[in-house]
Design an enzyme around this catalytic site. Structure first.
Site, PDB file in Angstrom:
ATOM      1  N   SER A 115       0.640  -2.178   7.104  1.00  0.00           N
ATOM      2  CA  SER A 115       0.092  -2.492   8.422  1.00  0.00           C
ATOM      3  C   SER A 115       1.200  -2.342   9.453  1.00  0.00           C
ATOM      4  O   SER A 115       2.136  -3.141   9.492  1.00  0.00           O
ATOM      5  CB  SER A 115      -0.450  -3.921   8.431  1.00  0.00           C
ATOM      6  OG  SER A 115      -0.983  -4.260   9.687  1.00  0.00           O
ATOM      7  N   CYS A 141      -5.386  -3.175   2.157  1.00  0.00           N
ATOM      8  CA  CYS A 141      -5.261  -3.188   3.617  1.00  0.00           C
ATOM      9  C   CYS A 141      -6.600  -3.317   4.344  1.00  0.00           C
ATOM     10  O   CYS A 141      -7.175  -4.400   4.408  1.00  0.00           O
ATOM     11  CB  CYS A 141      -4.496  -1.956   4.085  1.00  0.00           C
ATOM     12  SG  CYS A 141      -3.712  -2.160   5.712  1.00  0.00           S
ATOM     13  N   LYS A 156      -9.083   2.481  -2.335  1.00  0.00           N
ATOM     14  CA  LYS A 156      -9.390   1.868  -1.045  1.00  0.00           C
ATOM     15  C   LYS A 156     -10.749   2.342  -0.540  1.00  0.00           C
ATOM     16  O   LYS A 156     -11.039   3.533  -0.500  1.00  0.00           O
ATOM     17  CB  LYS A 156      -8.285   2.245  -0.051  1.00  0.00           C
ATOM     18  CG  LYS A 156      -8.358   1.565   1.304  1.00  0.00           C
ATOM     19  CD  LYS A 156      -7.134   1.982   2.128  1.00  0.00           C
ATOM     20  CE  LYS A 156      -7.079   1.303   3.490  1.00  0.00           C
ATOM     21  NZ  LYS A 156      -5.882   1.719   4.244  1.00  0.00           N
ATOM     22  N   GLU A 192       0.834  -1.198   0.000  1.00  0.00           N
ATOM     23  CA  GLU A 192       0.000   0.000   0.000  1.00  0.00           C
ATOM     24  C   GLU A 192       0.877   1.259   0.000  1.00  0.00           C
ATOM     25  O   GLU A 192       1.836   1.359   0.757  1.00  0.00           O
ATOM     26  CB  GLU A 192      -0.883  -0.020   1.240  1.00  0.00           C
ATOM     27  CG  GLU A 192      -1.778   1.183   1.422  1.00  0.00           C
ATOM     28  CD  GLU A 192      -2.592   1.110   2.706  1.00  0.00           C
ATOM     29  OE1 GLU A 192      -3.523   1.904   2.851  1.00  0.00           O
ATOM     30  OE2 GLU A 192      -2.282   0.241   3.552  1.00  0.00           O
ATOM     31  N   GLY A 205      24.162   8.954  26.078  1.00  0.00           N
ATOM     32  CA  GLY A 205      24.760   8.933  27.397  1.00  0.00           C
ATOM     33  C   GLY A 205      24.645   7.544  27.991  1.00  0.00           C
ATOM     34  O   GLY A 205      23.545   7.001  28.128  1.00  0.00           O
ATOM     35  N   LEU A 206      25.776   6.959  28.318  1.00  0.00           N
ATOM     36  CA  LEU A 206      25.814   5.611  28.897  1.00  0.00           C
ATOM     37  C   LEU A 206      26.046   5.755  30.398  1.00  0.00           C
ATOM     38  O   LEU A 206      27.112   6.202  30.834  1.00  0.00           O
ATOM     39  CB  LEU A 206      26.932   4.785  28.255  1.00  0.00           C
ATOM     40  CG  LEU A 206      26.981   3.305  28.618  1.00  0.00           C
ATOM     41  CD1 LEU A 206      25.734   2.577  28.140  1.00  0.00           C
ATOM     42  CD2 LEU A 206      28.231   2.661  28.024  1.00  0.00           C
TER      43      LEU A 206
END
EC number: 6.3.5.1
Length: 538
Positions: free
Chosen positions: A167, A141, A105, A27, A281-282
């Site tokens: 989807s 869809c 559609k 789609e 940032g860890l």
């Protein structure tokens, strides 16, 4: 559009060489789903129409090949000086240089992340076309979720239903799709082919996993999820009936699908928007650890940079675990202490704050210093900052505006904290790099979560236990259950009311949060549209 048109042309040629005579694209494949208010611009619609003509022209020499292309079409027309919308979510069938059918559609979804009634007019009628003696009924869809469009196709002579889709992924969606399509095939007594979009678009991820079912609804073919490519289904006539067959890829488990969705979301957002890499940032905590692992799986270690920014309250084990994880994944790792900046801020504000005790103000200053440092690195080197806040924090406001919320893409903003723990364990058990123990140090998973913004702080000082909090969030936020219903399920009233209030009063924060990946059927974003200013109380 030119890039999508070229991908369709190249794929159609490869499919033709392999013997295919019907190629289905998803789609709105010519432009991507969803283009939002670009659909309202006449120039965009015209460019889509031109792209469809380009595909038809370049495939003109492939005798007998039919290609179904999803695209928007139409525009605004004037009727008695009033502008009337005539845009359609359409699919065109092209063969030997011509568009022989265009179908619009009929069923336009207008819920969750869908806004199709804002953009399109419903189509009418049916579309049935012939491919080598087989009558193919085309649906788009949502059409296939209702009986009437399929029934009209069957009454017009369809022997096979071809459903093209965009989807979006959410946890459990693949099983729901299969169940609905299997039911549609059984009711109609027709085999059905379901061609699904794959890829990330802003906050939405499409997981692919195209499939085919026979007239009894039995699954006869399934493509792998989260992977773009050609997927072949053979169609043979057996007496009066059509028999479909193809490769049947087994389904992945829920954690694998969720992981793949997050990885694809990061890879496509970063890649499609042209960022050279990412940084984050860890902290030595589980949220940033999970985001780092996702980023490396998505982009490779060379495009990921981790920065540890310790404060006076950062525990030694946080340093140790952050260094350990960065080494395991091989990413660039730097440490920038925020202690000098924190002291400078406190000194600058000392006169204003004289006589007042330290509180969340000082905690937030630390978070905002980190945000400034990360954004400075982003500005200087071009890498986008990945934020590391999870859905439980976003729901309750356990996050700092212009601090840990500062960044460009929120990887786990739709992942509850309990799911964060589950995903971390899953990833350690499924290590594609063969490191053995996995990328996330075990202590990061097992230690009590803490923002480390004051001495001895843990999350549960400010929040209910995550098992309780997340269960309430799922019911209240995702499933729209009311306070009374949740209390009736055995939850403490005071806790439920507190959580509901936190969700309500922190809407203003969420409106300022970066876009992030949607993985549940209701995320904060397009799925959740509540006013900031309001006094309704359930």
């Amino acid at each position: 559009m030119p890039g999508n048109a070229r991908r369709i042309i190249d794929a159609a040629r490869r499919a033709y060489e392999q013997g295919a005579r019907l190629v289905l694209t998803p789609e709105l494949s010519i432009c991507g789903y969803a283009a939002e208010d670009l659909f309202l611009r006449p120039a965009f619609i015209a460019a889509c129409d031109d792209a469809v003509k380009t595909v038809a022209r370049e495939l003109a020499g492939l005798k007998g090949l039919h290609v179904v292309i999803g695209h928007p079409t139409g525009g605004d027309v004037r009727s008695k000086s009033v502008r009337v919308q005539r845009r359609l979510n359409a699919a065109s069938v092209v063969t030997e240089g011509r568009v022989i059918e265009t179908y619009a559609k009929r069923e336009l979804p207008n819920y969750q992340v869908f806004d199709e009634r804002r953009y399109f007019t419903p189509g009418q009628g049916s579309c049935v076309f012939q491919v080598e003696g087989v009558s193919v009924g085309l649906l788009i869809c949502e059409d296939a979720w209702f009986e009437e469009p399929a029934l009209l196709a069957k009454e017009s002579g369809a022997e096979l239903l071809a459903v093209i889709n965009a989807s979006p992924f959410h946890i459990g969606k693949d099983a729901e799709r299969y169940a609905r399509m299997a039911d549609r095939a059984r009711v109609m007594g027709l085999p059905l082919v379901y061609a699904a979009l794959v890829g990330g678009q802003d906050e939405v991820v499409f997981d692919g996993g195209s499939f085919a079912v026979d007239a009894e609804g039995a699954l006869v073919a399934r493509a792998p999820g989260f992977r773009e490519g050609l997927f072949s289904v053979q169609c043979e006539r057996q007496g009066e009936a059509l028999a479909l067959s193809g490769q049947l890829v087994p389904p992945a488990d829920a954690e694998a699908d969720l992981w793949d969705a997050l990885v694809m979301g990061v890879r496509d957002y970063v890649g499609k928007n042209g960022f050279p890499g990412v940084l984050l940032g860890l902290s030595g905590g589980i949220d940033s650890a999970l985001v780092l692992a996702i980023a490396v799986d998505a982009l490779g270690k060379d495009k990921v940079r981790a920065v540890m920014m310790p404060s006076p309250y950062t525990a030694d084990i946080s340093w140790i675990d952050a260094r350990d994880m960065a080494a395991r994944l091989g990413v660039r790792y730097d440490e920038i202490s925020i202690a000098p900046q924190f002291e400078a801020f406190k000194a600058a504000l000392a006169k204003e704050f004289q006589g007042l005790a330290e509180d969340t103000t000082e905690e937030n200053i630390q978070a905002r210093i980190r945000g400034v440092l990360l954004m400075a690195l982003s500005n200087k080197f071009g890498s986008i900052v990945l934020t590391t806040g999870n859905k439980s924090e976003m729901a309750t406001g356990y996050c700092t505006l212009y601090g840990d919320m500062a960044g460009g893409f929120a990887v786990i903003k739709d992942v509850l904290k309990t799911t964060v723990f589950r995903l971390a364990r899953w990833r350690n058990q499924h290590d594609p790099y063969g490191a053995g123990a996995g990328p996330i140090p075990e202590r990061i998973i097992t230690r009590p979560p803490s923002a480390e913004l004051r001495a001895g702080q843990v999350d549960q000082d400010s929040l209910p236990p995550y098992e309780v909090l997340d269960a309430i969030l799922q019911r209240y936020m995702e499933d729209d259950q009311g306070v009374e219903q949740i209390v009736a399920d055995g939850f403490d009233r005071a806790v439920v009311e507190r959580v509901a209030r936190m969700i309500r009063v922190n809407e203003y924060k969420r409106r300022q949060a970066p876009v992030g990946i949607r993985v549940t059927h209701r995320s904060f974003g397009k799925d959740w549209r509540y006013p900031i200013t309001g006094h309704f109380r359930a």
